[in-house]
Write an enzyme that holds these catalytic residues in place. Structure first.
Site, PDB file in Angstrom:
ATOM      1  N   THR A 115       0.838  -1.206   0.000  1.00  0.00           N
ATOM      2  CA  THR A 115       0.000   0.000   0.000  1.00  0.00           C
ATOM      3  C   THR A 115       0.867   1.249   0.000  1.00  0.00           C
ATOM      4  OG1 THR A 115      -1.585  -1.246   1.308  1.00  0.00           O
ATOM      5  CG2 THR A 115      -1.960   1.110   1.111  1.00  0.00           C
ATOM      6  N   THR A 116       1.986   1.213   0.738  1.00  0.00           N
ATOM      7  CA  THR A 116       2.896   2.359   0.790  1.00  0.00           C
ATOM      8  C   THR A 116       3.534   2.612  -0.564  1.00  0.00           C
ATOM      9  OG1 THR A 116       3.313   1.841   3.107  1.00  0.00           O
ATOM     10  CG2 THR A 116       4.860   3.339   2.049  1.00  0.00           C
ATOM     11  N   TYR A 125     -12.783  -5.409   0.603  1.00  0.00           N
ATOM     12  CA  TYR A 125     -14.061  -4.952   0.044  1.00  0.00           C
ATOM     13  C   TYR A 125     -15.093  -6.057  -0.118  1.00  0.00           C
ATOM     14  CZ  TYR A 125     -17.439  -2.079  -2.438  1.00  0.00           C
ATOM     15  OH  TYR A 125     -18.567  -1.405  -2.792  1.00  0.00           O
ATOM     16  N   TYR A 167      -0.871 -10.773   4.949  1.00  0.00           N
ATOM     17  CA  TYR A 167      -0.969  -9.400   5.442  1.00  0.00           C
ATOM     18  C   TYR A 167      -2.365  -9.217   6.010  1.00  0.00           C
ATOM     19  CZ  TYR A 167      -0.684  -4.230   5.248  1.00  0.00           C
ATOM     20  OH  TYR A 167      -0.682  -2.891   5.551  1.00  0.00           O
ATOM     21  N   ARG A 212      -8.113  -1.732   6.840  1.00  0.00           N
ATOM     22  CA  ARG A 212      -8.241  -1.417   5.416  1.00  0.00           C
ATOM     23  C   ARG A 212      -9.091  -2.438   4.660  1.00  0.00           C
ATOM     24  NH1 ARG A 212      -4.688   2.476   3.185  1.00  0.00           N
ATOM     25  NH2 ARG A 212      -3.041   3.157   4.607  1.00  0.00           N
ATOM     26  N   LYS A 232       2.323 -10.398   8.301  1.00  0.00           N
ATOM     27  CA  LYS A 232       2.468  -8.984   8.638  1.00  0.00           C
ATOM     28  C   LYS A 232       1.180  -8.612   9.356  1.00  0.00           C
ATOM     29  CE  LYS A 232       2.672  -4.285   6.783  1.00  0.00           C
ATOM     30  NZ  LYS A 232       2.669  -3.436   5.569  1.00  0.00           N
ATOM     31  N   ILE A 258       7.482  -4.675   9.016  1.00  0.00           N
ATOM     32  CA  ILE A 258       7.374  -4.115   7.671  1.00  0.00           C
ATOM     33  C   ILE A 258       6.896  -2.685   7.874  1.00  0.00           C
ATOM     34  CG2 ILE A 258       6.216  -4.245   5.441  1.00  0.00           C
ATOM     35  CD1 ILE A 258       6.203  -7.270   5.729  1.00  0.00           C
TER      36      ILE A 258
END
Length: 290
Positions: A43-44, A106, A132, A137, A160, A202
């Site tokens: 995402t980063t 989603y 992850y 999110r 993560k 991370i």
């Protein structure tokens, strides 16, 4: 082994396009500063606004630039299992060491759906997978019990964890075993995470302060929590300031202050407000970075 300080790399842009020259320089700098792994296109790394072609280009560029010096854990998550299979196969083909796979966002699968999704990705290639888990999110939360079932697969090697629940480390040690690699996905709580049995982070902040984050991780993994607390005190204002607005925007701004990367981001993200810039500047001074 995957452990220590692993930056979730930003993706540099120049006039709206990928800036691969800067990306390669960032990889070299990160390794020189002590980072022990790299995560491109999380995402980063602005994965939501990269095309599939750009996504693949960034992964391949980071693998080539790292040249085996540290593990590269390629972002390969999707809320479509078929798309995730494409991404993870590409990461394997270009030589990534592992894949970081987010829980499908989603569409809110059940725990049975999570098991089916990750099993399909596991079975489609030979690349190790780091789960992850970031319910903030993706909305859904993978339970320790579900993770334990997935950990029984030979190439699902770790997590993560961005739940912010420190007790999850102990719960996942119980369900997945002590050798399951647990990495924090939240800079501010990485100290407590490692005290519970985690082996690294991370990190977003490590984009900006890689040496401090690496030395912090070294201290925790050596059991020197007094020394680690000193690093935590230096880094905490930066952890907080970077995330006042979206973290990758804060990280790119801070890198721009160091002369290492443009602060350019893609819509719907926009540049920082002046008060947030001031907070990041102050935090960088507190950490001794500027």
């Amino acid at each position: 082994m995957i452990r220590g300080s692993i930056p979730a790399l930003v993706t540099p842009f120049k006039n709206g396009e990928l800036d691969l020259d800067t990306l390669k320089k960032l990889v070299d700098w990160q390794i020189a500063e002590g980072s022990t792994g790299l995560v491109p296109v999380g995402t980063t790394g602005e994965s939501p606004t990269l095309s599939h072609e750009e996504h693949e280009t960034v992964i391949e560029a980071v693998v080539k630039a790292a040249a085996g010096r540290v593990p590269v854990i390629a972002g390969a998550g999707s809320n479509s299992t078929t798309e995730g299979m494409r991404l993870i196969r590409f990461a394997e083909a270009v030589g990534a060491d592992a894949a970081l796979v987010v829980t499908p966002y989603y569409n809110k699968p059940t725990q049975a759906g999570l098991i089916a999704h990750f099993t399909a990705l596991h079975d489609c290639c030979n690349l190790p997978i780091v789960i992850y888990n970031i319910p903030g999110r993706s909305v859904i939360d993978m339970t320790p019990e579900t993770m334990g079932k997935l950990a029984a697969l030979p190439r699902i090697i770790g997590v993560k964890d961005a739940t912010g629940k420190i007790e999850r480390v102990s719960q996942q040690r119980a369900s997945c075993g002590p050798d399951f690699i647990q990495l924090s996905g939240e800079d501010a709580t990485a100290l407590g995470f490692n005290a519970h049995g985690g082996v690294g982070c991370i990190s977003v902040t490590a984009n900006v302060a890689p040496r401090l984050c690496a030395e912090f991780q070294q201290a925790t993994l050596a059991g020197d929590f007094a020394k680690a607390l000193e690093y935590q005190d230096r880094l905490m204002p930066l952890h907080e300031a970077i995330f006042i607005e979206p973290g990758l925007v804060g990280a790119k701004y801070a890198l721009s202050r160091l002369g290492l990367c443009s602060d350019e981001v893609r819509l719907p993200l926009v540049g920082l407000t002046e008060p947030t810039k001031a907070r990041i500047d102050a935090a960088m001074r507190h950490a001794g970075l500027i």
